[in-house]
Design an enzyme around this catalytic site. Sequence first.
Site, PDB file in Angstrom:
ATOM      1  N   HIS A   1       3.637   3.136  15.710  1.00 52.62           N
ATOM      2  CA  HIS A   1       3.887   1.971  16.562  1.00 52.62           C
ATOM      3  C   HIS A   1       4.606   2.471  17.814  1.00 52.62           C
ATOM      4  CE1 HIS A   1       5.059  -1.902  18.079  1.00 52.62           C
ATOM      5  NE2 HIS A   1       4.369  -2.490  17.119  1.00 52.62           N
TER       6      HIS A   1
ATOM      7  N   SER B   1       4.100  -6.987  -4.664  1.00 53.64           N
ATOM      8  CA  SER B   1       4.306  -8.407  -4.373  1.00 53.64           C
ATOM      9  C   SER B   1       4.382  -8.688  -2.880  1.00 53.64           C
ATOM     10  CB  SER B   1       5.569  -8.900  -5.087  1.00 53.64           C
ATOM     11  OG  SER B   1       6.679  -8.114  -4.699  1.00 53.64           O
TER      12      SER B   1
ATOM     13  N   HIS C   1       3.976   3.777  11.407  1.00 56.16           N
ATOM     14  CA  HIS C   1       3.960   2.337  11.156  1.00 56.16           C
ATOM     15  C   HIS C   1       2.963   1.913  10.089  1.00 56.16           C
ATOM     16  CE1 HIS C   1       4.489  -1.860  12.206  1.00 56.16           C
ATOM     17  NE2 HIS C   1       3.225  -2.004  12.539  1.00 56.16           N
TER      18      HIS C   1
ATOM     19  N   ARG D   1      -6.114   0.807  13.763  1.00 54.29           N
ATOM     20  CA  ARG D   1      -6.083  -0.627  13.460  1.00 54.29           C
ATOM     21  C   ARG D   1      -5.721  -1.460  14.682  1.00 54.29           C
ATOM     22  NH1 ARG D   1      -1.759  -4.203  11.786  1.00 54.29           N
ATOM     23  NH2 ARG D   1      -0.350  -2.434  12.035  1.00 54.29           N
TER      24      ARG D   1
ATOM     25  N   ARG E   1      -3.129   0.535  20.374  1.00 53.94           N
ATOM     26  CA  ARG E   1      -1.867   1.170  20.000  1.00 53.94           C
ATOM     27  C   ARG E   1      -1.880   2.698  20.033  1.00 53.94           C
ATOM     28  NH1 ARG E   1       0.436  -1.874  14.901  1.00 53.94           N
ATOM     29  NH2 ARG E   1       0.731  -3.601  16.330  1.00 53.94           N
TER      30      ARG E   1
ATOM     31  N   ALA F   1      -0.945  -9.183  -0.145  1.00 58.04           N
ATOM     32  CA  ALA F   1      -2.180  -8.926  -0.893  1.00 58.04           C
ATOM     33  C   ALA F   1      -1.997  -9.287  -2.369  1.00 58.04           C
ATOM     34  CB  ALA F   1      -2.596  -7.458  -0.753  1.00 58.04           C
TER      35      ALA F   1
ATOM     36  N   GLU G   1      -1.449  -9.377  21.519  1.00 55.57           N
ATOM     37  CA  GLU G   1      -0.955  -8.017  21.268  1.00 55.57           C
ATOM     38  C   GLU G   1      -1.966  -7.006  21.793  1.00 55.57           C
ATOM     39  OE1 GLU G   1       0.613  -7.428  17.234  1.00 55.57           O
ATOM     40  OE2 GLU G   1       0.968  -9.565  17.155  1.00 55.57           O
TER      41      GLU G   1
HETATM   42  P1  FAD Z   1       3.283  -4.704   1.108  1.00 59.37           P
HETATM   43  O1  FAD Z   1       3.594  -5.972   1.776  1.00 59.37           O
HETATM   44  O2  FAD Z   1       3.910  -3.482   1.650  1.00 59.37           O
HETATM   45  O3  FAD Z   1       3.687  -4.863  -0.412  1.00 59.37           O
HETATM   46  C1  FAD Z   1       3.656  -3.754  -1.271  1.00 59.37           C
HETATM   47  C2  FAD Z   1       4.330  -4.150  -2.572  1.00 59.37           C
HETATM   48  O4  FAD Z   1       4.104  -3.156  -3.550  1.00 59.37           O
HETATM   49  C3  FAD Z   1       5.831  -4.293  -2.472  1.00 59.37           C
HETATM   50  O5  FAD Z   1       6.204  -5.406  -3.231  1.00 59.37           O
HETATM   51  C4  FAD Z   1       6.357  -3.017  -3.121  1.00 59.37           C
HETATM   52  O6  FAD Z   1       7.643  -3.112  -3.660  1.00 59.37           O
HETATM   53  C5  FAD Z   1       5.324  -2.830  -4.187  1.00 59.37           C
HETATM   54  N1  FAD Z   1       5.188  -1.468  -4.713  1.00 59.37           N
HETATM   55  C6  FAD Z   1       4.924  -0.330  -4.046  1.00 59.37           C
HETATM   56  N2  FAD Z   1       4.840   0.704  -4.903  1.00 59.37           N
HETATM   57  C7  FAD Z   1       5.054   0.208  -6.140  1.00 59.37           C
HETATM   58  C8  FAD Z   1       5.110   0.768  -7.428  1.00 59.37           C
HETATM   59  N3  FAD Z   1       4.942   2.074  -7.644  1.00 59.37           N
HETATM   60  N4  FAD Z   1       5.373  -0.050  -8.479  1.00 59.37           N
HETATM   61  C9  FAD Z   1       5.590  -1.373  -8.306  1.00 59.37           C
HETATM   62  N5  FAD Z   1       5.555  -1.952  -7.089  1.00 59.37           N
HETATM   63  C10 FAD Z   1       5.284  -1.174  -6.021  1.00 59.37           C
HETATM   64  N6  FAD Z   1       0.774  -6.312  10.186  1.00 59.37           N
HETATM   65  C11 FAD Z   1       0.209  -7.361  10.807  1.00 59.37           C
HETATM   66  O7  FAD Z   1      -0.960  -7.673  10.570  1.00 59.37           O
HETATM   67  N7  FAD Z   1       0.944  -8.103  11.694  1.00 59.37           N
HETATM   68  C12 FAD Z   1       2.234  -7.814  11.997  1.00 59.37           C
HETATM   69  O8  FAD Z   1       2.859  -8.509  12.773  1.00 59.37           O
HETATM   70  C13 FAD Z   1       2.837  -6.694  11.374  1.00 59.37           C
HETATM   71  N8  FAD Z   1       4.103  -6.337  11.664  1.00 59.37           N
HETATM   72  C14 FAD Z   1       4.685  -5.326  10.951  1.00 59.37           C
HETATM   73  C15 FAD Z   1       6.024  -5.025  11.186  1.00 59.37           C
HETATM   74  C16 FAD Z   1       6.661  -4.055  10.417  1.00 59.37           C
HETATM   75  C17 FAD Z   1       8.104  -3.722  10.682  1.00 59.37           C
HETATM   76  C18 FAD Z   1       5.938  -3.370   9.411  1.00 59.37           C
HETATM   77  C19 FAD Z   1       6.607  -2.335   8.569  1.00 59.37           C
HETATM   78  C20 FAD Z   1       4.597  -3.642   9.204  1.00 59.37           C
HETATM   79  C21 FAD Z   1       3.963  -4.608   9.973  1.00 59.37           C
HETATM   80  N9  FAD Z   1       2.620  -4.923   9.775  1.00 59.37           N
HETATM   81  C22 FAD Z   1       2.056  -5.976  10.434  1.00 59.37           C
HETATM   82  C23 FAD Z   1       1.863  -4.281   8.707  1.00 59.37           C
HETATM   83  C24 FAD Z   1       1.814  -5.234   7.508  1.00 59.37           C
HETATM   84  O9  FAD Z   1       3.069  -5.840   7.359  1.00 59.37           O
HETATM   85  C25 FAD Z   1       1.461  -4.538   6.219  1.00 59.37           C
HETATM   86  O10 FAD Z   1       0.380  -3.687   6.399  1.00 59.37           O
HETATM   87  C26 FAD Z   1       1.109  -5.565   5.156  1.00 59.37           C
HETATM   88  O11 FAD Z   1       2.173  -6.466   5.017  1.00 59.37           O
HETATM   89  C27 FAD Z   1       0.799  -4.884   3.842  1.00 59.37           C
HETATM   90  O12 FAD Z   1       0.744  -5.853   2.845  1.00 59.37           O
HETATM   91  P2  FAD Z   1       0.488  -5.388   1.352  1.00 59.37           P
HETATM   92  O13 FAD Z   1       0.499  -6.619   0.523  1.00 59.37           O
HETATM   93  O14 FAD Z   1      -0.697  -4.525   1.320  1.00 59.37           O
HETATM   94  O15 FAD Z   1       1.721  -4.453   1.019  1.00 59.37           O
HETATM   95  C1  SIN Z   2       4.089  -5.884  15.867  1.00 61.40           C
HETATM   96  O1  SIN Z   2       4.606  -6.992  15.779  1.00 61.40           O
HETATM   97  O2  SIN Z   2       4.087  -5.190  16.891  1.00 61.40           O
HETATM   98  C2  SIN Z   2       3.405  -5.328  14.669  1.00 61.40           C
HETATM   99  C3  SIN Z   2       2.047  -5.847  14.616  1.00 61.40           C
HETATM  100  C4  SIN Z   2       1.189  -5.044  13.695  1.00 61.40           C
HETATM  101  O3  SIN Z   2       1.592  -4.002  13.197  1.00 61.40           O
HETATM  102  O4  SIN Z   2       0.062  -5.464  13.487  1.00 61.40           O
END
Ligand code: FAD
Ligand code: SIN
Length: 535
Positions: free
Chosen positions: A242, A16, A349, A384, A288, A19, A119
Site C-alpha cells: 500500500h 472469522s 498490504h 488488485r 496501486r 469471508a 480510490e
Molecule cells: P480476514 O478478515 O483477514 O480474516 C481472517 C480470519 O482468519 C481472522 O479471523 C483470523 O484470526 C483467522 N485466522 C487466521 N489464521 C488462522 C488459524 N491458523 N486458525 C484460526 N483462525 C485463523 N480491502 C478492501 O476491499 N477495502 C478496503 O478498504 C480495505 N482496507 C484495508 C485496510 C487495512 C488496514 C488492511 C490490513 C486491509 C484492507 N483491505 C481492504 C483488505 C481486506 O481487509 C482483506 O483482504 C479482507 O478483509 C480479507 O478478508 P478475509 O475474510 O479473507 O480474511
Molecule cells: C484503503 O483504504 O486504502 C485500502 C483499500 C484496499 O486495500 O482495498
Amino acid sequence: MAANSQRNYDFLVIGSGIAGLTHALKVAALGTVAIITKKQRAESNTNYAQGGIAAVMAKDDSLELHVRDTLEAGAGLCKEDVVRTIVSEGPVLVRELIDFGVKFTEKENERGQYDLGREGGHTRRRVMHAGDITGREIERALLAQVARHQNITVLEESLAIDLITTQKLGASGPNQCLGCYALDKKRNVVEVFAAKITLLATGGSGKVYLYTTNPDIASGDGVAMAYRAGASISDMEFIQFHPTCLYDRRAKSFLISEAVRGEGAILRGPDGEPFMQRYHAMADLAPRDIVARAIDAEMKKTGADCVTLDITHKDPEFVKKRFPNIYAKCLEYGYDMTKMPLPVVPATHYQCGGVVTNVDGETELVGLLAAGEVGCTGLHGANRLASNSLLEALVVGHRAAEVAVRQHATLATPRLALPQWESGDAADPDELVVVTHNWSEIRRLMWDYVGIVRTDKRLLRARARIQNLQREINQFYWDYKVTPDLIELRNLALVAELIIESALQRKESRGLHYTLDYPEHDNVNWKRDTVLRKA
Ligand code: FAD
Ligand code: SIN
C-alpha cells in the site's frame, strides 16, 4: 501437551473475517457450523479495512466499467470470466449486507443514497464505505447476525495447525479434507475438528514482511496449511504494497486510506512538489503498484525517508467528517492532517495470490473450500484494484456456501474417530528467543530482498537464507511442544519461501512483481500464473 479431543460438525469454517462469517451464515440453515478463530472473533484484516467495498451502485457507473478497471489494474493476468461474475454479483450482496445491518455512509440530505468513495485505478466513484472504518462496521454487523444463529458455534483462541486429509491418513482415492487440528490456546490442548466440508478463510500474510498494514493474525496460515495438504498455490509473487502508511515508528504502519487521495490528496516529494503526474496519466489515483513503485523511486532518488500526502487544501471540516478515524489517529501522533502534509511510506498490504480456487471457492481437495484473501480466484491478476478484496471475499464466501450446501448432501460423513495429534513433547526454555529471532530475520529479509523492486541476486540470497531457517524451524517444530508462536513461525517461513520461489520463476515484470533483471512484460512466455505444489 494435554489430552486430545474430537469435535464433530457439518461445516467447519477457519477464520472469522468477512469471508468466513458470510459463508457460515449461509450454510447454518443446513447443519452445525464451527467457526474457529485464532484470537478474539473480530480480530481480522476485515476489521481494519478503511476505504470500503467496490460495487457498481451509481447511475454514471456500469458493470462493464468496473470490469475494465479491474482488468486494467490486474496487468493482463486477471481471469475475465471470474472478474465478470464477481463484479456482477457484488451489488446484490452489498445490499444484503445492508439488510444484515451494515450502515454504509449515506449522502448528506439524501437518505437512501449512498456516498460513494473513489480510490486508485477506479474511473468512477464506486466504493461503498462506512466513514473510514468500513471493515469494523461490516465485522460488527456480521458477528451480530452470527450471534443470533443457534447452529453456529464460534471458538475463539483456537488456532488451526494443519488440515486432516485422506492422503495424510494413507487412504487411496481423491484427496479429501476431513477437518483440521487446532490448538485451543486457553487450555493448551490440540483438538480434532471433523467436518464434511471445511472452508479456509484465514486471510493474508502481511506479517511475512517487516512493515505491514496487517494486524498480527496475518501470518499466512491458510496458504501454508493448504500447501502442506497438497493444494496448488498460485501467484504468490504478487504482494501488494500500500503506497501510504503513516511514517512514524509509534504508529506501526497505520494506513492512510487511498480514499484520502480519492478526495483530492496529493503526494509530494521532499521538495514539496507533486510527482505522480510524471509516472501515470491518472497521477495520484493511478493503480496501486504504480504509485508504490513511484514513491519507492522518489525516495531512492532523493535519499528521503518518506514522501508526504497533502490534503490541506480541502475544507478541514470535510476532512474531519469524511476521515474521522484517520484524522484522530494522526492527531494522536501529533499530525493534524487538515493543517500539515502527512509523512507516508509504502508497506506490505495484500496477498494477491493464494490457494488456487475457482470462482465458487473450490480447491483441488474434495471437501476443502477457500474464500477471501487466502484464495486465488484470478480476480486480481498481477495487482488488485482497490476495494475489490472485501468484494471478492463476500462473493466467493457466498458462492462457496452454495457449493457446501450441495456437497453436504453427497459427501460421506468423516469416520468417527480421526487420529489424534502427535508431536514432540519436550519444552525448550530457549524456544522464545529462537522464535523471536527467526521471526524477525524472516520479516527483515523479505523486506530487504523481496520488496517492491527485486533482482535475481537478491531473491537467490533470500532463498538460501529461508531454506536454512526452514530446516531449523522444522526440526524445532517436530521435537518440541507446539506453541502458537512456533505454529505461526513455521507458516510464515513456508509462505516466505513460496513468495520467493514464485518471484524467481517469473522472468518478467508485471503488476506487483518488478525485477530489474527483466524489467518488461513478456506476454509470450509469462501471460500466465505461477503455480507451486508440494512434490
Ligand atoms: P480476514 O478478515 O483477514 O480474516 C481472517 C480470519 O482468519 C481472522 O479471523 C483470523 O484470526 C483467522 N485466522 C487466521 N489464521 C488462522 C488459524 N491458523 N486458525 C484460526 N483462525 C485463523 N480491502 C478492501 O476491499 N477495502 C478496503 O478498504 C480495505 N482496507 C484495508 C485496510 C487495512 C488496514 C488492511 C490490513 C486491509 C484492507 N483491505 C481492504 C483488505 C481486506 O481487509 C482483506 O483482504 C479482507 O478483509 C480479507 O478478508 P478475509 O475474510 O479473507 O480474511
Ligand atoms: C484503503 O483504504 O486504502 C485500502 C483499500 C484496499 O486495500 O482495498
